[in-house]
Write a protein that holds these residues in place. Structure first.
Motif, PDB file in Angstrom:
ATOM      1  N   PHE A 284       1.206  -1.740   0.344  1.00  0.00           N
ATOM      2  CA  PHE A 284       0.501  -0.226  -0.323  1.00  0.00           C
ATOM      3  C   PHE A 284       0.647   1.382  -0.434  1.00  0.00           C
ATOM      4  CE2 PHE A 284      -2.503  -3.478   2.523  1.00  0.00           C
ATOM      5  CZ  PHE A 284      -3.251  -3.492   1.484  1.00  0.00           C
ATOM      6  N   ASN A 285       0.577   2.085  -1.317  1.00  0.00           N
ATOM      7  CA  ASN A 285       1.466   3.798  -1.308  1.00  0.00           C
ATOM      8  C   ASN A 285       0.290   4.461  -0.229  1.00  0.00           C
ATOM      9  OD1 ASN A 285       3.543   3.420  -2.653  1.00  0.00           O
ATOM     10  ND2 ASN A 285       2.942   2.023  -3.783  1.00  0.00           N
ATOM     11  N   ASN A 286       0.693   5.235   0.826  1.00  0.00           N
ATOM     12  CA  ASN A 286      -0.289   6.144   1.222  1.00  0.00           C
ATOM     13  C   ASN A 286      -0.595   7.470   0.728  1.00  0.00           C
ATOM     14  OD1 ASN A 286      -1.483   8.359   3.136  1.00  0.00           O
ATOM     15  ND2 ASN A 286      -0.377   7.024   4.738  1.00  0.00           N
ATOM     16  N   ILE A 287      -1.297   7.684  -0.139  1.00  0.00           N
ATOM     17  CA  ILE A 287      -1.761   9.174  -0.751  1.00  0.00           C
ATOM     18  C   ILE A 287      -1.222  10.448  -0.334  1.00  0.00           C
ATOM     19  CG2 ILE A 287      -3.343   7.856  -2.534  1.00  0.00           C
ATOM     20  CD1 ILE A 287      -5.337   9.221  -1.184  1.00  0.00           C
ATOM     21  N   GLU A 288      -1.238  10.444   0.890  1.00  0.00           N
ATOM     22  CA  GLU A 288      -1.390  11.685   1.594  1.00  0.00           C
ATOM     23  C   GLU A 288       0.300  11.919   2.405  1.00  0.00           C
ATOM     24  OE1 GLU A 288      -4.069  14.005   5.349  1.00  0.00           O
ATOM     25  OE2 GLU A 288      -3.895  11.505   5.507  1.00  0.00           O
ATOM     26  N   ARG A 289       0.782  11.165   2.665  1.00  0.00           N
ATOM     27  CA  ARG A 289       2.231  11.353   2.705  1.00  0.00           C
ATOM     28  C   ARG A 289       3.208  10.213   2.515  1.00  0.00           C
ATOM     29  NH1 ARG A 289       4.247   8.617   8.012  1.00  0.00           N
ATOM     30  NH2 ARG A 289       2.205   7.576   8.738  1.00  0.00           N
ATOM     31  N   PRO A 290       4.268  10.875   2.269  1.00  0.00           N
ATOM     32  CA  PRO A 290       5.037   9.500   2.231  1.00  0.00           C
ATOM     33  C   PRO A 290       5.037   7.689   3.056  1.00  0.00           C
ATOM     34  CG  PRO A 290       6.462  11.131   1.611  1.00  0.00           C
ATOM     35  CD  PRO A 290       4.724  11.741   2.530  1.00  0.00           C
ATOM     36  N   GLN A 291       4.708   6.670   1.942  1.00  0.00           N
ATOM     37  CA  GLN A 291       4.153   5.580   3.867  1.00  0.00           C
ATOM     38  C   GLN A 291       4.260   4.213   2.591  1.00  0.00           C
ATOM     39  OE1 GLN A 291       1.460   5.721   5.993  1.00  0.00           O
ATOM     40  NE2 GLN A 291       2.759   4.832   7.845  1.00  0.00           N
ATOM     41  N   VAL A 292       5.069   3.370   2.847  1.00  0.00           N
ATOM     42  CA  VAL A 292       4.316   1.795   2.563  1.00  0.00           C
ATOM     43  C   VAL A 292       4.112   1.496   3.789  1.00  0.00           C
ATOM     44  CG1 VAL A 292       5.553   0.283   1.541  1.00  0.00           C
ATOM     45  CG2 VAL A 292       6.257   2.537   0.645  1.00  0.00           C
ATOM     46  N   LEU A 293       3.090   0.285   3.241  1.00  0.00           N
ATOM     47  CA  LEU A 293       3.159  -0.269   4.720  1.00  0.00           C
ATOM     48  C   LEU A 293       2.084  -1.852   3.347  1.00  0.00           C
ATOM     49  CD1 LEU A 293       0.672   1.840   4.811  1.00  0.00           C
ATOM     50  CD2 LEU A 293       0.659   1.469   6.956  1.00  0.00           C
ATOM     51  N   TYR A 294       2.596  -3.130   4.624  1.00  0.00           N
ATOM     52  CA  TYR A 294       2.002  -4.309   3.508  1.00  0.00           C
ATOM     53  C   TYR A 294       1.193  -5.253   4.258  1.00  0.00           C
ATOM     54  CZ  TYR A 294       6.622  -3.022   1.443  1.00  0.00           C
ATOM     55  OH  TYR A 294       7.601  -2.770   0.471  1.00  0.00           O
ATOM     56  N   GLU A 295       0.392  -5.838   3.870  1.00  0.00           N
ATOM     57  CA  GLU A 295      -0.619  -6.739   3.920  1.00  0.00           C
ATOM     58  C   GLU A 295       0.350  -8.339   4.366  1.00  0.00           C
ATOM     59  OE1 GLU A 295      -5.390  -7.157   3.481  1.00  0.00           O
ATOM     60  OE2 GLU A 295      -4.080  -8.744   1.829  1.00  0.00           O
ATOM     61  N   ILE A 296       0.294  -8.329   5.948  1.00  0.00           N
ATOM     62  CA  ILE A 296       0.904  -9.951   5.480  1.00  0.00           C
ATOM     63  C   ILE A 296      -0.248 -10.616   6.067  1.00  0.00           C
ATOM     64  CG2 ILE A 296       2.522 -11.323   7.025  1.00  0.00           C
ATOM     65  CD1 ILE A 296       4.326  -8.677   7.689  1.00  0.00           C
ATOM     66  N   GLU A 297       0.144 -12.037   5.853  1.00  0.00           N
ATOM     67  CA  GLU A 297      -1.369 -13.034   6.116  1.00  0.00           C
ATOM     68  C   GLU A 297      -0.243 -14.728   5.933  1.00  0.00           C
ATOM     69  OE1 GLU A 297      -3.754 -14.577   2.680  1.00  0.00           O
ATOM     70  OE2 GLU A 297      -4.061 -12.407   1.767  1.00  0.00           O
ATOM     71  N   TRP A 298      -0.709 -14.506   7.438  1.00  0.00           N
ATOM     72  CA  TRP A 298      -0.886 -16.335   7.689  1.00  0.00           C
ATOM     73  C   TRP A 298      -2.009 -17.319   8.029  1.00  0.00           C
ATOM     74  CZ3 TRP A 298       0.178 -12.148  10.371  1.00  0.00           C
ATOM     75  CH2 TRP A 298      -0.319 -12.423  12.323  1.00  0.00           C
ATOM     76  N   ALA A 299      -1.648 -18.486   7.838  1.00  0.00           N
ATOM     77  CA  ALA A 299      -2.696 -19.440   8.229  1.00  0.00           C
ATOM     78  C   ALA A 299      -2.414 -19.838   9.517  1.00  0.00           C
ATOM     79  CB  ALA A 299      -2.109 -20.827   7.462  1.00  0.00           C
TER      80      ALA A 299
END
Length: 802
Positions: free
Chosen positions: A312-327
C-alpha cells in the motif's frame, strides 16, 4: 581575508538543500589511502554542520568534506566509469532531471527522494547495471572541492529534480548473480544471448513484461552502438521467448513455486519462495542448505509461514505499508503493517501478539526472508489512506471508496470503521427516525451538525463543538445516537472518559466525519478545558521525539458532545471557549415514552444511508451550493451586532442552517428553518459566555458581594480586593490579576473600550487606572462605571461604616 573564502555551503545547498556538512579525513596527517580519505573524521551523525570558515580551514589542511544526504534527496552510485557515462547519456537523453557528480571510479546521480526506493549495496537494476544507493540521513556524499582530484560536478539541473525512474530500481543481488550484460556492444558479440538472459532474469525476479520491455529497449537505444542485424523488434522477441520459457519452467532450479489449495482463493496467484527457504505441506517455514558433499539439511525457521500479499502507498504522505497473511488453524490471519515492521527486529516481534510464530531466536531469519521475498515476488500495489474524509482531492467514506484501501492498524480505528454501516434507506430513515424529532429544534440542530461536519472544510469553516447539556434523563444520549445514525450505528459513539491523545487520534482518523462524545461528567475537568481549545484548532499538540518532532494530527470536523454541565462552564475563565461552542441547554426531546420507543425502533433498523445520500448530493452540486452559504453567514453576522464571540459563532451556526436548507430543498426533509434561525437568538440570550467581559464583571461583583469583609470601607481588610469610597467602587489590580489570570489584560482592555471602567488620559494614553487616597493611604485602583454595577443589581453602599 573574508573575501577569499570559498562559499561551499552555497555549492552544497544548490545540489542538496539543507545538507549537513561534515569533515572527512582526506589527505590530512600524511594519509595517502583513498578509501580512508573518504571516511568521516568524527562521528558524523553527532557532529554539527561546518560553516564556510571551518570548511576552508579544513581543506587547507588537506581534508575533504562530506554532505550528508538530506531529506528529499536520493543518491545512486555507479562505481564504473564506462557504465556511469552510458547511464548519464541515457538520463540526459530521456530528460530525467538530476544532478551528477563525476568520481574517480564512476558517477553519482542525485534524484528527488521517493518512497518507492530503498537503500542497498551491490544490486543489479532493470538495465542490467550494478549500483549502490543512499537514502536521506543514511549516508553522505564526498563533495567535490579543490583537493578532490577526479571528483567534480558534471550536471546540475536547473529544473526540480525527478524521482529515480523505475528502470533504476534494484532487482537482484549482484554478489550472488552478476549482470549478464557487457555494455557497450560495439560489435555483434553476444547481444542476443545477453539480452535474453537479462529478460529472463528480470521476469523471474517479478518485473512485469511491460517494464522489462521498456528497460531493455532503453538499454538497446543507449548502450548498443552496433545495431546491424539486431533490430529493435528483437528486444520484444527476446522478452516473449524468456516469458514463455519461464511459464513452462515452474520446476526450474532457479525458483520454486508454492501453491496452497486452501489459499488460492485468497491470493489469486502463485508465490515464489526465495532460496534457501522452503515451505512444507503444513505451511511451516524451513531453511534448506546443501553442503559441499551434496547433503541437504533442514532447519526450522517458523511454525507459520508469513506471506506479503499487498503493498500500500499512502496517498497523503510518503509511507509504504504491507498486508501480511499467515494460516492459523484453518483460517487466514491478515495484518496491515508499516514497512518498518518487517525490517526492524523490535517491531516485527510485536506480531507475536497477533499469533505469528516470531521470537528472539528466529526474528533475524524472518527479516531476511521478507527482504528476499520482496525482491523476487511481484506484489500487488494499492493506494491507501490512514484516515477518512477529505484527503487531498478525494473524499474517503468506508463504504464508497472501493479503489482505495482504508488502513485501520489499531483496534480503536477498526471499531470506528465497523461503525460505518448501512441499514434501510434515506426515506426509511426520514420516516423511522427524523419524523420523531423534527418538532424538537435542539435535537434537529444536533442532527444537522452531524450532516454539516463533512462539508465545513469546503466552506472553509474551522472545527467547532455543538454541546448538548442538561440534567439527567432528558434524552441527551438518545439525541447523540440519532445524530450518529446519520452515518452508522452506535459504534461511532465514544465516551468522554478518554485521554487527550486518544481524542486527538479519533478526531484525526474521522477527519471530516463528526466526533461523538457522550457524558462529560466521566471526564477529567482539566481534559475538558484543554480539548475545547485543542479541538477547535484542528491540530494536535506538538510533541517531540528522540529525532526531532512527532507528526502532528489534523482534522476538520464537528464535535458533538453531551453532558449535565455545559462545556462553557468548564472553561469559563478562558474567554475564547465561548467562541468555539454552540451550546444547547435543557430537554432536546419531548418526554413521550411512546415517541422514545419508536425512535429506538427506527434507529435499530435505519442508519448510515442518510449520510451517504447527503454526501452524494454535496459532491455533485457543491460548486453551485457553496455561494449560498455566504448568504446564511451574512445573515447571522448581522444578528451578532459586532460581538466578537457571536461573529465566530455566526459562521458555525450558518453552516448548520445552510445544511438544513440542502436537506430540505434537495432531499425533501421537513425542516422548519425559521425555528432553526430563531433558536440562534435563544442561544445568545441564554448563554452569558458570549459576552465574556460582562460575564467576568458579574462574577467579580458576585465575589465581592459575598466577601464584603475584603472591601476597604473604613478599615484596611486583611485580604484587600477593592475600595468603596463616596459611592464609587474601585478594584485592586492585584485582585484582578488573581481572579482573571491570563485573561486580565484582554478583559481590562475590553472593559475600558466599552465604558465598564472609567478611564482617563495619562501621558498621551487612555488608561483604566488612577491614584486614590483613602483613609490616609494612596492606592492605584481601577474605578468601575457604577451605572453598570447598579444595572447588574449590586449595591455596595449598604455596609458603609459611618
Amino acid at each position: 581575508m573574508q573575501a577569499s573564502i570559498t562559499r561551499y555551503n552555497d555549492r552544497v545547498n544548490s545540489l542538496m538543500p539543507g545538507a549537513k556538512i561534515i569533515k572527512l579525513i582526506g589527505y590530512t596527517r600524511g594519509n595517502k589511502d583513498y578509501q580512508k580519505a573518504k571516511r568521516a573524521a568524527l562521528k558524523w551523525k553527532d557532529s554539527k554542520s561546518l560553516n564556510d570558515v571551518e570548511i576552508n580551514d579544513w581543506i587547507e589542511q588537506g581534508g575533504w568534506i562530506g554532505a550528508v544526504i538530506p531529506e528529499g534527496r536520493y543518491l545512486i552510485d555507479v562505481d564504473n566509469e564506462l557504465l556511469g557515462g552510458l547511464l548519464k547519456d541515457l538520463l540526459e537523453g530521456e530528460n530525467i532531471h538530476h544532478h551528477a557528480i563525476k568520481t574517480p571510479k564512476g558517477y553519482h546521480f542525485i534524484f528527488k527522494e521517493s518512497q518507492k526506493v530503498t537503500q542497498y549495496q551491490g544490486y543489479i537494476n532493470r538495465l542490467g547495471i550494478q549500483t549502490d544507493s543512499r537514502k536521506s540521513e543514511a549516508g553522505y556524499e564526498v563533495f567535490p572541492t579543490i583537493n578532490t582530484e577526479g571528483r567534480f560536478i558534471v550536471t546540475e539541473s536547473l529544473e526540480p529534480l525527478d524521482e529515480p525512474p523505475q528502470y533504476l530500481y534494484k532487482v537482484w543481488n549482484a554478489q550472488k548473480t552478476p549482470s549478464p550484460m557487457a555494455y557497450p556492444y560495439k560489435t555483434s558479440g553476444s547481444r542476443d544471448g545477453d539480452f535474453y538472459d537479462l529478460a529472463r532474469r528480470l521476469l523471474t525476479c517479478g518485473v512485469s513484461k511491460k517494464d522489462t520491455i521498456e528497460s531493455l529497449e532503453l538499454a538497446y537505444e543507449y548502450f548498443v552502438p552496433y545495431k546491424d542485424d539486431f533490430p529493435l523488434s528483437a528486444i520484444k522477441e527476446k522478452v516473449e521467448s524468456a516469458y514463455k520459457k519461464i511459464n513452462e519452467g515452474n520446476s526450474s532450479p532457479t525458483k520454486r513455486i508454492i501453491n496452497f489449495e486452501y489459499r488460492e482463493k485468497d491470493i489469486g496467484k502463485n508465490i515464489v519462495i526465495p532460496k534457501p527457504f522452503k515451505v512444507s505441506g503444513n505451511d511451516t517455514l524451513f531453511e534448506e542448505k546443501v553442503d559441499k558433499d551434496g547433503n541437504v539439511t533442514k532447519k526450522l525457521v517458523s511454525r507459520k509461514t508469513p506471506y506479503i500479499t499487498k503493498e500500500f502507498n499512502n496517498i497523503e504522505r510518503p509511507q509504504v505499508l504491507y498486508e501480511i497473511e499467515w494460516a492459523e488453524q484453518k483460517r487466514i490471519v491478515k495484518e496491515v503493517v508499516p514497512a518498518s515492521t518487517i525490517a526492524v527486529k523490535k517491531e516485527l516481534l510485536e506480531l507475536s501478539e497477533k499469533g505469528l510464530s516470531v521470537n528472539d531466536n528466529n526474528v533475524k531469519k524472518i527479516i531476511t526472508y521478507f527482504d528476499q521475498y520482496l525482491l523476487i515476488n511481484n506484489i500487488c500495489h494499492h493506494y491507501a489512506v490512514e484516515r477518512l474524509g477529505h484527503i487531498k482531492d478525494k473524499f474517503i467514506h468506508p463504504l464508497l471508496s472501493e479503489d482505495i484501501e482504508i488502513m485501520a492498524i489499531d483496534y480503536g480505528e477498526k471499531q470506528i470503521i465497523e461503525g460505518f454501516k448501512i441499514r434501510g434507506t434515506v426515506d426509511s430513515w426520514k420516516k423511522g427516525v427524523f419524523e420523531h424529532i423534527k418538532q424538537s429544534p435542539k435535537a434537529v440542530i444536533m442532527v444537522l451538525a452531524s450532516f454539516a461536519s463533512v462539508i465545513i472544510k469546503d466552506l472553509k469553516v474551522q472545527p467547532f463543538i455543538v454541546d448538548l447539556s442538561g440534567t439527567t434523563s432528558q434524552g441527551k444520549t438518545t439525541t447523540l445516537k440519532i445524530a450518529a445514525s446519520v452515518w452508522g450505528n452506535d459504534g461511532l459513539i465514544s465516551e468522554w472518559n478518554a485521554t487527550k491523545v486518544s481524542i486527538e487520534r479519533k478526531a484525526s482518523y474521522l477527519n471530516s466525519f463528526p466526533l461523538f462524545l457522550d457524558d462529560t461528567r466521566k471526564a477529567d475537568e482539566r481534559i475538558l478545558k484543554d480539548v475545547v481549545y485543542q479541538f477547535s484548532g484542528g491540530r494536535s499538540k506538538g510533541r517531540g521525539s528522540l529525532k526531532g518532532s512527532q507528526r502532528e494530527y489534523t482534522w476538520n470536523n464537528i464535535l458533538l458532545s453531551t453532558g449535565e454541565v455545559s462545556l462553557n462552564e468548564y472553561a469559563k475563565n478562558q474567554g475564547g471557549a465561548a467562541a468555539r461552542i454552540i451550546p444547547l441547554v435543557d430537554e432536546p426531546l419531548p418526554k413521550s415514552q411512546d415517541n422514545i420507543v419508536k425512535l429506538y425502533e427506527g434507529m435499530e433498523n435505519n442508519y448510515g444511508a442518510a449520510g451517504i445520500g447527503f454526501l452524494e448530493i454535496w459532491m455533485n452540486h457543491k460548486k453551485e451550493l457553496i455561494s449560498e452559504y455566504h448568504k446564511f453567514r451574512n445573515y447571522y453576522i448581522d444578528k451578532a451586532k459586532g460581538n466578537e464571540v457571536l461573529n465566530r459563532l455566526a459562521g458555525y451556526y450558518a453552516a448548520i442552517h445552510f445544511t438544513g436548507s440542502i436537506l430540505k430543498n434537495k432531499m425533501g426533509f421537513e425542516i422548519d428553518l425559521k425555528v432553526i434561525a430563531d433558536l440562534f437568538d435563544d442561544i445568545v440570550s441564554e448563554n452569558k459566555s458570549t459576552d465574556k467581559p460582562m460575564q467576568f464583571l458579574e462574577e467579580i461583583l458576585t465575589d465581592l458581594d459575598s466577601s464584603r469583609q475584603d472591601i476597604f470601607y473604613d478599615y484596611l481588610p486583611q485580604v484587600h480586593k477593592a475600595i468603596f469610597k463616596k459611592g464609587q467602587l474601585y478594584l485592586m489590580p492585584a485582585y484582578l490579576t488573581r481572579f482573571l489570570g491570563i485573561e486580565e489584560k484582554a478583559t481590562r482592555r475590553e472593559w475600558l473600550k466599552r465604558g465598564l471602567t472609567v478611564g482617563k488620559q495619562e501621558k498621551g494614553s487612555y488608561v483604566d487606572y488612577r491614584q486614590v487616597k483613602h483613609k490616609g493611604k494612596n492606592f492605584r485602583v481601577i474605578p468601575l462605571n457604577m451605572e453598570y454595577v447598579l444595572e447588574l443589581g449590586f449595591d455596595f453602599e449598604e455596609l458603609t461604616v459611618n
